[in-house]
Every structure is written in structure tokens, then in C-alpha cells.
Motif scaffolding. Sequence first.
Motif, PDB file in Angstrom:
ATOM      1  N   THR A  53       0.851  -1.209   0.000  1.00  0.00           N
ATOM      2  CA  THR A  53       0.000   0.000   0.000  1.00  0.00           C
ATOM      3  C   THR A  53       0.879   1.249   0.000  1.00  0.00           C
ATOM      4  OG1 THR A  53      -0.117  -0.112   2.398  1.00  0.00           O
ATOM      5  CG2 THR A  53      -1.965  -1.063   1.177  1.00  0.00           C
ATOM      6  N   SER A  54       0.225   2.396  -0.157  1.00  0.00           N
ATOM      7  CA  SER A  54       0.979   3.642  -0.340  1.00  0.00           C
ATOM      8  C   SER A  54       1.731   4.113   0.897  1.00  0.00           C
ATOM      9  CB  SER A  54       0.030   4.772  -0.725  1.00  0.00           C
ATOM     10  OG  SER A  54      -0.807   4.406  -1.759  1.00  0.00           O
ATOM     11  N   GLY A  55       1.313   3.669   2.078  1.00  0.00           N
ATOM     12  CA  GLY A  55       1.982   4.130   3.291  1.00  0.00           C
ATOM     13  C   GLY A  55       1.510   5.496   3.751  1.00  0.00           C
ATOM     14  N   THR A  56       0.276   5.829   3.461  1.00  0.00           N
ATOM     15  CA  THR A  56      -0.257   7.116   3.902  1.00  0.00           C
ATOM     16  C   THR A  56      -0.466   7.113   5.412  1.00  0.00           C
ATOM     17  OG1 THR A  56      -1.418   7.188   1.799  1.00  0.00           O
ATOM     18  CG2 THR A  56      -2.056   8.821   3.419  1.00  0.00           C
ATOM     19  N   THR A  57      -0.893   5.980   5.945  1.00  0.00           N
ATOM     20  CA  THR A  57      -1.191   5.938   7.371  1.00  0.00           C
ATOM     21  C   THR A  57      -0.125   5.209   8.188  1.00  0.00           C
ATOM     22  OG1 THR A  57      -2.567   4.019   6.894  1.00  0.00           O
ATOM     23  CG2 THR A  57      -3.687   6.111   7.118  1.00  0.00           C
ATOM     24  N   GLY A  78      -8.009   8.440  -5.440  1.00  0.00           N
ATOM     25  CA  GLY A  78      -6.858   8.553  -4.548  1.00  0.00           C
ATOM     26  C   GLY A  78      -7.121   9.289  -3.260  1.00  0.00           C
ATOM     27  N   GLU A  79      -7.930  10.326  -3.355  1.00  0.00           N
ATOM     28  CA  GLU A  79      -8.268  11.128  -2.178  1.00  0.00           C
ATOM     29  C   GLU A  79      -9.659  11.687  -2.432  1.00  0.00           C
ATOM     30  OE1 GLU A  79      -4.877  13.829  -0.427  1.00  0.00           O
ATOM     31  OE2 GLU A  79      -4.881  13.930  -2.608  1.00  0.00           O
ATOM     32  N   PRO A  80     -10.304  12.207  -1.381  1.00  0.00           N
ATOM     33  CA  PRO A  80     -11.552  12.928  -1.661  1.00  0.00           C
ATOM     34  C   PRO A  80     -11.227  14.112  -2.574  1.00  0.00           C
ATOM     35  CG  PRO A  80     -11.271  12.572   0.709  1.00  0.00           C
ATOM     36  CD  PRO A  80      -9.973  12.187   0.051  1.00  0.00           C
ATOM     37  N   ASP A 106     -15.921   9.805  -9.903  1.00  0.00           N
ATOM     38  CA  ASP A 106     -15.069   9.870  -8.711  1.00  0.00           C
ATOM     39  C   ASP A 106     -15.097   8.469  -8.131  1.00  0.00           C
ATOM     40  OD1 ASP A 106     -14.017  10.155  -6.177  1.00  0.00           O
ATOM     41  OD2 ASP A 106     -15.221  11.908  -5.646  1.00  0.00           O
ATOM     42  N   THR A 107     -13.956   7.786  -8.208  1.00  0.00           N
ATOM     43  CA  THR A 107     -13.937   6.353  -7.910  1.00  0.00           C
ATOM     44  C   THR A 107     -13.264   6.089  -6.566  1.00  0.00           C
ATOM     45  OG1 THR A 107     -11.818   6.060  -9.041  1.00  0.00           O
ATOM     46  CG2 THR A 107     -13.799   5.835 -10.375  1.00  0.00           C
ATOM     47  N   GLN A 142      -9.373   0.964  -2.966  1.00  0.00           N
ATOM     48  CA  GLN A 142      -8.102   0.837  -2.229  1.00  0.00           C
ATOM     49  C   GLN A 142      -7.236  -0.250  -2.854  1.00  0.00           C
ATOM     50  OE1 GLN A 142     -10.103  -0.432   1.512  1.00  0.00           O
ATOM     51  NE2 GLN A 142      -9.327   1.499   2.343  1.00  0.00           N
ATOM     52  N   THR A 143      -5.962  -0.235  -2.494  1.00  0.00           N
ATOM     53  CA  THR A 143      -5.081  -1.330  -2.896  1.00  0.00           C
ATOM     54  C   THR A 143      -5.742  -2.662  -2.514  1.00  0.00           C
ATOM     55  OG1 THR A 143      -3.215   0.099  -2.367  1.00  0.00           O
ATOM     56  CG2 THR A 143      -2.718  -2.226  -2.697  1.00  0.00           C
ATOM     57  N   ASP A 149     -11.710   4.207   6.336  1.00  0.00           N
ATOM     58  CA  ASP A 149     -12.063   5.571   5.944  1.00  0.00           C
ATOM     59  C   ASP A 149     -13.335   6.020   6.673  1.00  0.00           C
ATOM     60  OD1 ASP A 149      -9.979   5.592   4.190  1.00  0.00           O
ATOM     61  OD2 ASP A 149     -11.175   5.766   2.369  1.00  0.00           O
ATOM     62  N   ARG A 160      -9.465   9.683   6.549  1.00  0.00           N
ATOM     63  CA  ARG A 160      -9.099   8.420   7.199  1.00  0.00           C
ATOM     64  C   ARG A 160      -9.706   8.403   8.584  1.00  0.00           C
ATOM     65  NH1 ARG A 160      -5.452   5.961   3.952  1.00  0.00           N
ATOM     66  NH2 ARG A 160      -5.047   7.335   2.213  1.00  0.00           N
ATOM     67  N   LYS A 204      -0.561  11.768  -2.079  1.00  0.00           N
ATOM     68  CA  LYS A 204      -1.573  11.974  -1.049  1.00  0.00           C
ATOM     69  C   LYS A 204      -0.983  12.700   0.148  1.00  0.00           C
ATOM     70  CE  LYS A 204      -3.509   7.582  -2.141  1.00  0.00           C
ATOM     71  NZ  LYS A 204      -4.495   6.606  -1.740  1.00  0.00           N
TER      72      LYS A 204
HETATM   73  P1  ATP Z   1      -1.861   2.982   3.467  1.00  0.00           P
HETATM   74  O1  ATP Z   1      -3.000   2.014   3.458  1.00  0.00           O
HETATM   75  O2  ATP Z   1      -0.527   2.335   3.398  1.00  0.00           O
HETATM   76  O3  ATP Z   1      -1.974   4.020   4.526  1.00  0.00           O
HETATM   77  P2  ATP Z   1      -3.206   4.282   1.270  1.00  0.00           P
HETATM   78  O4  ATP Z   1      -4.456   3.959   2.008  1.00  0.00           O
HETATM   79  O5  ATP Z   1      -3.012   5.702   0.836  1.00  0.00           O
HETATM   80  O6  ATP Z   1      -1.927   3.815   2.103  1.00  0.00           O
HETATM   81  P3  ATP Z   1      -4.096   3.189  -1.221  1.00  0.00           P
HETATM   82  O7  ATP Z   1      -4.631   1.819  -1.177  1.00  0.00           O
HETATM   83  O8  ATP Z   1      -3.305   3.617  -2.399  1.00  0.00           O
HETATM   84  O9  ATP Z   1      -3.125   3.357  -0.011  1.00  0.00           O
HETATM   85  O10 ATP Z   1      -5.263   4.237  -1.080  1.00  0.00           O
HETATM   86  C1  ATP Z   1      -6.586   3.929  -0.700  1.00  0.00           C
HETATM   87  C2  ATP Z   1      -7.175   5.080   0.058  1.00  0.00           C
HETATM   88  O11 ATP Z   1      -7.217   6.253  -0.772  1.00  0.00           O
HETATM   89  C3  ATP Z   1      -8.600   4.907   0.504  1.00  0.00           C
HETATM   90  O12 ATP Z   1      -8.670   4.181   1.704  1.00  0.00           O
HETATM   91  C4  ATP Z   1      -9.071   6.353   0.669  1.00  0.00           C
HETATM   92  O13 ATP Z   1      -8.648   6.889   1.894  1.00  0.00           O
HETATM   93  C5  ATP Z   1      -8.357   7.053  -0.443  1.00  0.00           C
HETATM   94  N1  ATP Z   1      -9.215   7.174  -1.638  1.00  0.00           N
HETATM   95  C6  ATP Z   1      -9.081   6.510  -2.799  1.00  0.00           C
HETATM   96  N2  ATP Z   1      -9.988   6.910  -3.691  1.00  0.00           N
HETATM   97  C7  ATP Z   1     -10.750   7.842  -3.098  1.00  0.00           C
HETATM   98  C8  ATP Z   1     -11.872   8.639  -3.509  1.00  0.00           C
HETATM   99  N3  ATP Z   1     -12.378   8.567  -4.729  1.00  0.00           N
HETATM  100  N4  ATP Z   1     -12.396   9.487  -2.594  1.00  0.00           N
HETATM  101  C9  ATP Z   1     -11.886   9.575  -1.364  1.00  0.00           C
HETATM  102  N5  ATP Z   1     -10.828   8.874  -0.922  1.00  0.00           N
HETATM  103  C10 ATP Z   1     -10.253   8.018  -1.774  1.00  0.00           C
END
Ligand code: ATP
Length: 643
Positions: free
Chosen positions: A262-266, A385-387, A409-410, A413-414, A498, A513, A607
Motif C-alpha cells: 500500500t501507499s503508506g499514507t497511514t 486517490g483522495e476525496p 469519482d472512484t 483501495q489497494t 475511511d 481516514r 496523497k
Molecule cells: P496505506 O493504506 O498504506 O496508509 P493508502 O491507504 O493511501 O496507504 P491506497 O490503497 O493507495 O493506499 O489508497 C486507498 C485510500 O485512498 C482509501 O482508503 C481512501 O482513503 C483514499 N481514496 C481513494 N480513492 C478515493 C476517492 N475517490 N475518494 C476519497 N478517498 C479516496
Amino acid sequence: MSKEITLSSENKHVFQSSEEFRKDALISDPGIYQKAEDRLAFWEERASTLSWFKKWDTVLEWNPPFAKWFNGGKLNASYNCLDRHLAGPRADKNAIVFEGENGDTQMLTYKELHHEVSKFAGVLRSLGVKKGDVVTIYMPMIPEAVVAMLACSRIGAPHSVVFGGFSAEAIRDRINDAKSKIVITADAGYRRGKVLPLKENVDEALKGVAEIDKVIVVRRVGLDNAVQGERDVWYHELMKDAAADCPAEEMDAEDILFILYTSGTTGKPKGVVHTTGGYLTGVSTTHQYIFDLKENDVYWCTADIGWITGHSYLVYGPLANGATVFLFEGTPDYPAKDRYWELIEKYGVTILYTAPTAIRTFMKWGESYPQKRNLNSLRLLGTVGEPINPEAWLWYHKHIGGERCPIVDTWWQTETGMIMISALPGVTDMKPGSCSVPFPGVKAEILNRSGQPVQNGEVGFVAITEPWPAMLRTVYGDDKRYKDTYWGTWPDRYFAGDGAKIDEDGYFWIIGRVDDVINVSGHRIGTAEVESALVEHPAVAEAACIGKSHEVKGQAIAAFVTLREGVAAREDLVNELKNHVAAKIGAIAKPDEIHLTEELPKTRSGKIIRRILRDIAEGRAIGDTTTLADASAVEALQQIGKQ
Ligand code: ATP
Ligand code: MG
């Protein structure tokens, strides 16, 4: 024109695709949602559109939290992305249209891509790579990266793609975690006119990794000393005399297709495991329906292959559907800030799928860049990817989509492997800032901690209440982490991590998150809401909010803000922004602190990493920063923390 049909209250615009769009849409019958109520029948029908060597025995075997989809079935992902298109006119259709950062181009038809993949699959086999061996791929965005992925899946070797912007340390962690013995890389890649030393990073990473057998190096830039010693070999030398007769391995539906971190956001990335049959069913169906795919589309997904979006919607989904995929190595601002728009004009791109972080950056630069180019070929836009802040959605709709293109707007998650919540552009109305409704055959709800559905408008957590075909099967080598992380909150329901709300029309609004939901005097406020209010202010380009401990309120809101190009920080701006948020959302959401900054800490996928901002605001030591894109952003912010 896509039509704005109501403007009920602020931030509640509703858009509908134009009549013309709906008339030609692949899916234009809202009855699809009803039809897919019989989930298993829906997914079984979808699976039957793939090519199978042997049909499955059961659609779903569900021993919570472990799922088997299409168990007993045999297929191959590479076969589905290539061989099956060769019988008809798709054989000579472009599978990949490539442009490098330096402007070089390459086109590969399905027949040609099949040829390259078969050759390279044979090469891997001859090097001793067997079904089940994990192959690490660390590559720039060049056609050979796609060839490498499909060659692995052709012989049943799961790939683990590591984003080409990651450091040696991140590569080493992932190689060790996956116990991978083969690395495929390139001598280097191009980034903003500079040469990125990929092979050098691999060499550094492999110090202290005992088990590596071979490093295969694609010559991208021409660094002759990139191949040294017994361990390293040039890709082009291996390919020179290779035969193109490597048949696709018959894989079980539940055999691993790939591992992806995963991206490592959290926090620390998790090695997410995806298998073959359900994954391919999920990504091909969602890609076709959500992007309204037509035979002559030129489809561009800007995500790097190192992210799940690159796997599902640059490689497996579109190629399984026989689409023409545009692949771009560079960045939006090199050599100039209109590079994307230039490419859309040049190649007649019809579908663009990108991320809110990119859209906010384009907004920051201003509309003069897209205005210079003809973007009339575009007919559909997407984000992930994000809101997405409603302001950014409206900008995208107007300045990129010419008010003509629907925007999907999709949300996914990984771990989910495929898009889970999104509009179907020929059916579903769109609300800027909302990812709309669950995809047919997907069951999602917003629950509280104890597993009860929340009231409309109340903050809760995204839950997926039934298994879905592209779901992760486990965390690589760590079933316990899989259970604890995703299935430990509620029995038998998937915890996505989320925070979100649902509105009176059943639309999902992701507000951040779980860790990012702020609790001010008992009121739960989403970071996305406050950030969107800030971004609506004409001076603001991007904003990130966090909750900071507060003696009385529990938490107080602190905001970090970057300004649009050409806007100078005025003395009264901070107060103006605070009042702006209070006016938009209410006094309860008024930030206690607003810091103006040059940059926000972001992951390499773009992100915002709020946990780092929390550490800074609270004056704590900063946690894991290996996935941070630019360390200097944090140094500057730390000065703020010390004030
Ligand atoms: P990690 O899980 O390691 O912290 P990450 O959650 O950023 O990293 P990804 O699987 O790339 O890794 O991202 C999924 C997350 O991205 C979702 O859980 C959500 O928070 C966010 N996300 C993806 N698409 C959307 C969207 N259309 N609207 C809002 N948030 C989104
Ligand atoms: Mg995540």
C-alpha cells in the motif's frame, strides 16, 4: 453539455451526463443495480466474459475472512490480456501508445505486445523462474514495465512492483518481505529532464540481500556500466534470440497474481495479495462499465504502475478489455505546465483518469495552460486517490472537460483491487465531492464502531458487508495482520479505514481516514470538509487539516495551507480563512490555527500525509517517513512546529 440539474444548497450541485452521452452509454439502464442484487449471479455472468481453460466449480466459497472466488476454475491473466484478442481485428489495434519524457514514442499492437510478452516470459522461464516465485519490478513508466508484468503472469510468477520513485531502503524492505530472487529494472529513467539512477538504487538495495539470483536491466537511458558481474544481465541481450512461443500457464483462479504494498499514507505499507480469477473479473468489469469503454477509445490513466491504480486500470483492466492504453513516462510540468494537455491533443485521448492532487496542482497553475490546447477529444474524466474537493471537481469539469464530460469519482483501495464506489456515467447523477454509490454487485454501508448503520449525514466508517471478487486474500505472509486490520472491527464485515457520511440519496461522502476524523467538543468533523471549505477560498491551492489535542474541546482544528500561484500572503489572510470556514461549515469547524506553508507532506503517490502534520503540530518525533515524496517539505514544516 452535461447538465446541472439542481442546486439545492451550497456544495450540493447535482450533475447529470448529457442526453447524448447517456444515449450511447454502454450501461444506460438503471435496472443494472436491481439486476446485480443477485450478487453471485451478477459476478458469475461477468466472469464468463473472460477466457477460461476450465470453468469454476463454485462462484464463492466464503470462510470469513477468507474468500475463494471461482474456485476450481483455470485461467491466465496474460492470456486474457493478449492471446484472446488476437483472433479478431484487435490483433492489429494498438494496445499501448507510449510517449517518453524525452518525447520518444512507441506503439505496440496487441499482436506485437503478445510477441514481446511471450518472448520475455520464455526468458524468465529459462532463467529458472517458476510458478509461484515472486519477481520484483522496479521500472520507469515504459512499455517494458507492462511487458514484465504480463510476462510474470504468463508463467504464474507473482510480481511485486515497487514504485520507481522509491529509495533503496523501500526496495530492500519489499524484496525481503516478498522473498523475491529476481529483480527487473532499468539502467535509469527520466524525470523532469534529469536521469533517475534506478539500477544504482537497486544495487544499493541489494547490499545485504543474500538471495538474489538475477537482476535484469532494460536499457532506457544508455548507462553502459549499469550491468556488472554475474548477477546482472541486459534485457535486450536476453531478448535478442528468445523464441516467442511461451504458452500461458494454466493458473488456478485462486493462485496469486501479484503482491502490492500500500501507499503508506497511514503507516507501514502492507503487502496486499491479489489472486487471478476474481481480480480479473472485478477489474475488467469495473473498467468497462465505469469508463464506458468503447472500441475506439484512447484511454489514459496517469497513475504509475507502482500503484494499484496502475495495476488495475493501466494494465489488467484495460488490456483484458482490449483497450488502447496511453502510457506516459513524464510529469505534467515538464518541459512545460501544459504537457498533459499537449498529449491529449496529440493522441486524441478520450478518457482521462487522474488524481485530485494533480487537479489541485493544475488549478494552482491556472487555466491558461489547458486553454492553449484542444481538448475536444475528451469525453469522460475520472479521479481516484483522495476525496476531491468540490471546487477542484468543478474546475476539472469546466476547464478540462469543457462542461461536456461526466466525471467518475472512484473510491477504492489497494486492498479492494477494483473500484467499489463510483457513478456509472450513463446512469448515475454526479455530486461534486461524493464518490456516488456502490458499484453493482458491491455491498457497502456506513457503520458506527459497534456495527450499526449511522443516520444520514452522520459520520461513520466505510464497511464492505459482502465479499467481492477482487478483494485482497491476505497480507503477504501475515494472515493475522489481515484479520486484525480489516476484519477485527466488525464480525464478517470489511473495515476500510475511511470515515464517511451517506446522504439522503444514498450517496457516499468520504471525509478522511479514520485517524483523521477530528473530534471537536464531541462533534465529529471530517478533514475533507474543512479542507474543501478552505480550497473554495480564491487564495488557497491546497489545505490539510488535523486534530490537535485541546484541554477543553478534546481536539482543535489546525490547518496547513498552500496558496495559489501569484497570491501573496497578506497579514489578515489567516483570520479571513478562519472566518471563511466558520461561515461555510459553522463555528464549530473554525480552525484554531492556520499555517501558511510552501508545501504539504505527501506520499509519492501524491496523497497528503496528515499523521506527519499531527506529529509536527503536537511537537512529537515524526513517525515513518520512508514513503514521503519530498523530505524538505517536512523540514520547512518543522519550523512551524517550533513556533
Ligand atoms: P496505506 O493504506 O498504506 O496508509 P493508502 O491507504 O493511501 O496507504 P491506497 O490503497 O493507495 O493506499 O489508497 C486507498 C485510500 O485512498 C482509501 O482508503 C481512501 O482513503 C483514499 N481514496 C481513494 N480513492 C478515493 C476517492 N475517490 N475518494 C476519497 N478517498 C479516496
Ligand atoms: Mg489504506
